[in-house]
Design an enzyme around this catalytic site. Structure first.
Site, short mmCIF file in Angstrom:
data_model
loop_
_atom_site.label_atom_id
_atom_site.label_comp_id
_atom_site.label_asym_id
_atom_site.label_seq_id
_atom_site.Cartn_x
_atom_site.Cartn_y
_atom_site.Cartn_z
N HIS A 117 36.24 47.79 51.35
CA HIS A 117 36.79 48.12 50.04
C HIS A 117 38.16 48.76 50.17
O HIS A 117 38.30 49.85 50.75
CB HIS A 117 35.83 49.09 49.33
CG HIS A 117 36.21 49.39 47.93
ND1 HIS A 117 36.50 50.67 47.49
CD2 HIS A 117 36.37 48.58 46.84
CE1 HIS A 117 36.80 50.64 46.20
NE2 HIS A 117 36.72 49.38 45.79
N HIS A 177 45.90 50.11 43.94
CA HIS A 177 44.75 50.12 43.04
C HIS A 177 45.07 50.59 41.62
O HIS A 177 44.61 50.00 40.64
CB HIS A 177 43.63 51.01 43.59
CG HIS A 177 42.47 51.13 42.66
ND1 HIS A 177 42.38 52.12 41.69
CD2 HIS A 177 41.38 50.36 42.49
CE1 HIS A 177 41.28 51.94 41.00
NE2 HIS A 177 40.64 50.89 41.47
O1 G3P Z 1 35.46 45.38 44.67
C1 G3P Z 1 35.15 45.87 43.42
C2 G3P Z 1 35.68 47.22 43.14
O2 G3P Z 1 36.82 47.47 43.88
C3 G3P Z 1 35.98 47.37 41.68
O3 G3P Z 1 36.38 48.65 41.31
O4 G3P Z 1 38.05 50.29 40.62
O5 G3P Z 1 37.52 50.07 43.00
O6 G3P Z 1 38.83 48.33 41.86
P1 G3P Z 1 37.76 49.35 41.72
CA CA Z 2 39.10 46.91 43.75
#
Ligand code: G3P
Ligand code: CA
Length: 294
Positions: A56, A98
């Site tokens: 992630h 992000h």
């Molecule tokens: O991979 C899915 C996840 O990243 C979605 O939430 O806010 O971390 O982009 P966010």
């Molecule tokens: Ca994400």
């Protein structure tokens, strides 16, 4: 060298460093930092029966999220896929970050003054002046915001990019991927299902994931199917054995975000999950291997 050249040079150096480590999906470096012809097919990977390990924002528990340092670490930790988030800059380039603002993960406020500085208010050249590493740890000082292309190329050296569109149009996404010959080498995911549907209409070869949360109802599944998505990426708290079965019955895979807790990983594996999106891909791999013995 300008910022773009430095990023490409870093990617090339990383490719050479990986050649001897041999991660599961390692690819040899191609000419000029481009991915080699033989890369893992995202379509095959997504359809596999294994529980996929998905880094992630890279391996963002250990390195500043959405930087080359984080993506490289996730590849080294043998993530099957590595996620980045991307926005469009003022001059229409895709950049990995992000948040819609620069405040949390760069030194923009200190450097330029003000607050809530929008990514889309700056050009790529301006954004690449920023330090995107020090906020995490001084040892990452000097990390830059990578372009989505540089992030994709770095991840392709040993894994499959899972690119989450936060900003920009379907046309911009497609153009960005075409320029590095990556249309069939990545998975694109988004919370915006209209965007996914439009991207699918523009280029059906791109493998897609639909993000969401809350109850997984049949009407939601019907809308997701219309986007052409192959998988859903869902808030882990809303995924149960019953809801995952409903997703599978619709011919979709189910991935859970964002899971760093080992007990929760085990619960999801027992419930039938197909992918674990984690800030700690090394931990996710250890848990999957302990449960599945692969
Ligand atoms: O991979 C899915 C996840 O990243 C979605 O939430 O806010 O971390 O982009 P966010
Ligand atoms: Ca994400």
């Amino acid at each position: 060298m300008d910022g773009k050249m430095i990023q490409l040079a870093t990617v090339c150096a990383f490719a050479i460093s990986l050649a001897s480590t041999g991660p599961i999906f390692a690819a040899q470096a191609g000419p000029k930092g481009k991915p080699a012809a033989k890369t893992t097919s995202p379509r095959e990977l997504v359809q596999s029966d294994r529980v996929l390990i998905i880094g992630h924002r890279g391996a963002s528990a250990y390195a500043p999220e959405n930087t080359l340092a984080s993506f490289k670490l996730a590849v080294q930790q043998k993530a099957d896929m590595v996620e980045d988030d991307f926005y469009a800059t003022k001059d229409g380039k895709m950049i990995a970050i992000h948040d819609s603002t620069l405040d949390r993960t760069t030194d923009a406020c200190k450097k330029w003054g003000g607050k809530k500085i929008l990514v889309r208010s700056k050009t790529l050249a301006e954004l690449q002046e920023l330090d995107a590493g020090s906020w995490k740890d001084p040892k990452f000082a000097g990390e830059r915001l990578p372009t989505n292309q540089a992030a994709t190329l770095a991840i392709l050296q040993g894994s499959v990019p899972l690119l989450e569109r936060k900003g920009g149009t379907p046309e911009q996404t497609l153009e960005d991927l075409k320029a590095i010959d990556a249309v069939e080498k990545v998975v694109v995911q988004a919370f915006d299902w209209k965007y996914l549907r439009e991207l699918h209409q523009l280029e059906p070869k791109i493998v897609l994931g639909a993000l969401g949360g809350g109850e997984i109802t049949n009407p939601k599944i019907r809308v997701i199917k219309k986007t052409g998505a192959s998988a859903i990426g869902w808030d882990h708290k809303d995924l149960t054995e019953e809801s995952i079965q409903r997703v599978h019955a619709a011919g979709l895979k189910a991935w859970a975000y964002t899971v760093d807790d080992e007990a929760e990983m085990k619960r999801l594996i027992a419930a039938g999950i197909d992918g674990i999106i984690s800030n700690k891909p090394d931990v996710a791999r250890k848990v999957v291997e302990s449960v599945k013995g692969r």
